[in-house]
Design an enzyme around this catalytic site. Structure first.
Site, PDB file in Angstrom:
ATOM      1  N   CYS A 116      10.483   3.675  -6.271  1.00  0.00           N
ATOM      2  CA  CYS A 116       9.875   3.313  -7.560  1.00  0.00           C
ATOM      3  C   CYS A 116      10.918   3.423  -8.674  1.00  0.00           C
ATOM      4  CB  CYS A 116       8.688   4.220  -7.852  1.00  0.00           C
ATOM      5  SG  CYS A 116       7.923   3.827  -9.434  1.00  0.00           S
ATOM      6  N   HIS A 207      13.920  -1.946   0.732  1.00  0.00           N
ATOM      7  CA  HIS A 207      13.745  -2.950  -0.323  1.00  0.00           C
ATOM      8  C   HIS A 207      15.157  -3.223  -0.843  1.00  0.00           C
ATOM      9  CE1 HIS A 207      11.813  -4.018  -4.481  1.00  0.00           C
ATOM     10  NE2 HIS A 207      12.449  -5.017  -3.929  1.00  0.00           N
TER      11      HIS A 207
HETATM   12  C1  LIG Z   1       1.806  -4.237  -8.482  1.00  0.00           C
HETATM   13  C2  LIG Z   1       2.861  -3.561  -7.669  1.00  0.00           C
HETATM   14  C3  LIG Z   1       2.748  -2.207  -7.399  1.00  0.00           C
HETATM   15  C4  LIG Z   1       3.718  -1.562  -6.607  1.00  0.00           C
HETATM   16  N1  LIG Z   1       3.542  -0.249  -6.285  1.00  0.00           N
HETATM   17  C5  LIG Z   1       4.395   0.342  -5.390  1.00  0.00           C
HETATM   18  C6  LIG Z   1       4.125   1.636  -4.867  1.00  0.00           C
HETATM   19  O1  LIG Z   1       3.112   2.263  -5.159  1.00  0.00           O
HETATM   20  N2  LIG Z   1       5.040   2.166  -4.007  1.00  0.00           N
HETATM   21  C7  LIG Z   1       6.170   1.498  -3.611  1.00  0.00           C
HETATM   22  O2  LIG Z   1       6.953   2.012  -2.805  1.00  0.00           O
HETATM   23  N3  LIG Z   1       6.427   0.255  -4.080  1.00  0.00           N
HETATM   24  C8  LIG Z   1       5.558  -0.340  -4.930  1.00  0.00           C
HETATM   25  N4  LIG Z   1       5.792  -1.629  -5.342  1.00  0.00           N
HETATM   26  C9  LIG Z   1       6.964  -2.352  -4.812  1.00  0.00           C
HETATM   27  C10 LIG Z   1       6.556  -3.164  -3.575  1.00  0.00           C
HETATM   28  O3  LIG Z   1       6.034  -2.329  -2.566  1.00  0.00           O
HETATM   29  C11 LIG Z   1       7.698  -4.009  -3.023  1.00  0.00           C
HETATM   30  O4  LIG Z   1       8.705  -3.169  -2.537  1.00  0.00           O
HETATM   31  C12 LIG Z   1       8.295  -4.950  -4.059  1.00  0.00           C
HETATM   32  O5  LIG Z   1       7.287  -5.550  -4.859  1.00  0.00           O
HETATM   33  C13 LIG Z   1       9.090  -6.082  -3.396  1.00  0.00           C
HETATM   34  O6  LIG Z   1       8.270  -6.800  -2.521  1.00  0.00           O
HETATM   35  P1  LIG Z   1       7.705  -8.287  -2.845  1.00  0.00           P
HETATM   36  O7  LIG Z   1       8.869  -9.187  -3.113  1.00  0.00           O
HETATM   37  O8  LIG Z   1       6.947  -8.630  -1.573  1.00  0.00           O
HETATM   38  O9  LIG Z   1       6.820  -8.168  -4.037  1.00  0.00           O
HETATM   39  C14 LIG Z   1       4.844  -2.282  -6.130  1.00  0.00           C
HETATM   40  C15 LIG Z   1       4.960  -3.654  -6.441  1.00  0.00           C
HETATM   41  C16 LIG Z   1       3.991  -4.291  -7.174  1.00  0.00           C
HETATM   42  C17 LIG Z   1       4.133  -5.770  -7.447  1.00  0.00           C
END
Ligand SMILES: Cc1cc2nc3c(=O)[nH]c(=O)nc-3n(C[C@H](O)[C@H](O)[C@H](O)COP(=O)(O)O)c2cc1C
Length: 391
Positions: A116, A207
């Site tokens: 995060c 990530h």
């Molecule tokens: C609305 C939202 C909330 C998120 N909350 C978390 C979380 O609680 N814990 C975490 O490790 N990553 C969190 N992330 C990051 C995502 O898990 C992910 O690593 C990141 O969005 C990249 O993936 P994507 O390209 O599929 O969106 C969050 C992302 C979004 C968009």
């Protein structure tokens, strides 16, 4: 391969193994603060997601406050749970271990958020700030394993993957600007525990963005390639980031020879809010043979049916989700946000996949619905043929 009937306690490593035997990547839904609640997890699981993360839960509050426990972690008492990983934000070994002990009866595993990037989290040494504290992260996962074992759970990695009492401990990380630091971090995390002589984490989610990289910038595929070739034989690795559709990954994999099964949707198309590349093949420069699975966040929000091979959200997924929210309620505003996401343009790079169930004006109307009844009436009117009568 047949899945074990006791889905409630299926071991995540067993799911990796099943996917591998099916010659495909494991499909997982990301932790998402606010969004990845039970009804959403049930929906994505129904559409082919193997393993679902909860939103990050702050371990300290969870341990001390019954209201935090009740509001942060909901499970289904009716029918099997989607295989679930509970993600915690923690920076003290004892806190992570205690919180994990509380959820272990109801989850397949626990995960530590080391990704995060938000300033409130980093200033409290949570989330991505932990990427600078590899010894602390190691202490946290080791103490958690020990605690789970004392409680009677089996944490013997692959040895316990067929064991209903088997539980996993994992971490989700970002990368450093200097990738050597990430390599040091993972090396520390994978070094065998002195007591068990095995690795302290069951699997790892990467990530491949740094703490400073905006989510609009593409993931660092080269970093992913280096990290999976270095560690992919030692530990299953999931990719989180830019999994927009199954047929537009910015890399190739010998266990991912996917061709899209459909491109559904109706109504008008408007440009996606997201910056998915329009010619993905031009970007594919890497083969990532040692990657074990995919995790999606934003694209699953827009299309919970992504892992069933659909490139945009079908009406039936909206309806399925609505049904689930009635049985596993969440704040109405959140329901509206979810439905609005699902009715927006998809995130795939192909313009045909960017069609939307509702156009912009209709989505604005949707957001004016004041309660569940108004919402159901609205969708009844908009969905061709109306809603199914199960709602
Ligand atoms: C609305 C939202 C909330 C998120 N909350 C978390 C979380 O609680 N814990 C975490 O490790 N990553 C969190 N992330 C990051 C995502 O898990 C992910 O690593 C990141 O969005 C990249 O993936 P994507 O390209 O599929 O969106 C969050 C992302 C979004 C968009």
């Amino acid at each position: 391969m047949a899945r074990p009937s006791n889905q409630e306690s299926i071991h995540p490593l067993k799911l990796f193994d099943i996917a591998k035997n099916e010659k495909r990547l494991l499909y997982t839904s990301a932790p998402m603060v606010r969004y990845s609640k039970l009804a959403f997890r049930q929906t994505v699981h129904h559409y082919g997601t193997d393993l679902c993360w909860t939103p990050m839960i702050l371990a300290k509050e969870f341990n001390r406050n019954k209201f935090a426990r009740d509001s942060d972690f909901t499970i289904s008492t009716a029918g099997p749970q989607p295989p679930t990983i509970v993600q915690f934000g923690a920076n003290v070994p004892q806190e992570l271990a205690r919180a994990s002990s509380l959820v272990a009866p109801f989850a397949s595993g626990v995960d530590l958020n080391c990704g995060c990037p938000q300033s409130w989290a980093c200033s409290s040494t949570l989330g991505a700030a932990l990427m600078e504290k590899r010894e602390l992260v190691r202490d946290m996962v080791i103490e958690t394993r020990e605690r789970l074992q004392q409680d009677g759970w089996d944490v013997g990695l692959e040895k316990d993957m067929n064991n209903p009492k088997g539980r996993s401990v994992s971490i989700k990380i970002r990368v450093h600007k200097d990738l050597r630091k990430t390599i040091d971090f993972i090396t520390t995390l994978l070094a065998p525990c002195p007591t068990t002589s095995s690795r302290p984490v069951d699997f790892l989610t990467i990530h491949p963005r740094t703490r400073q990289t905006p989510s609009s910038a593409p993931i660092n595929v080269e970093a992913l390639s280096i990290l999976t070739s270095t560690f992919g034989d030692q530990v299953p690795i999931l990719l989180s980031g830019d999994v927009f559709t199954l047929d537009s990954l910015p890399f190739t994999s010998p266990i991912h020879t996917f061709t899209s099964s459909s491109s559904s949707s109706s109504s008008s198309s408007s440009p996606s809010q997201q910056q998915a590349p329009s010619d993905i093949t031009a970007l594919v420069q890497h083969d990532i043979p040692k990657l074990s699975g995919l995790m999606s966040a934003r694209a699953l929000l827009a299309n919970p049916a992504l892992f069933s091979g659909r490139n945009s959200c079908p009406w039936e997924a909206v309806e399925f989700f609505l049904n689930k929210t009635i049985k596993a309620p969440m704040p109405f505003k959140l329901v509206l946000h979810h439905i609005s996401e699902m009715c927006s343009p998809g995130m795939g790079p192909d313009p045909r996949d960017r069609s939307a169930l509702l156009n912009k004006q209709e989505r604005a109307e949707l957001m004016r619905c004041g309660d569940m009844i108004e919402l159901i009436d609205f969708l009844e009117e908009k969905k061709p043929g109306g809603l199914e009568r199960t709602i």
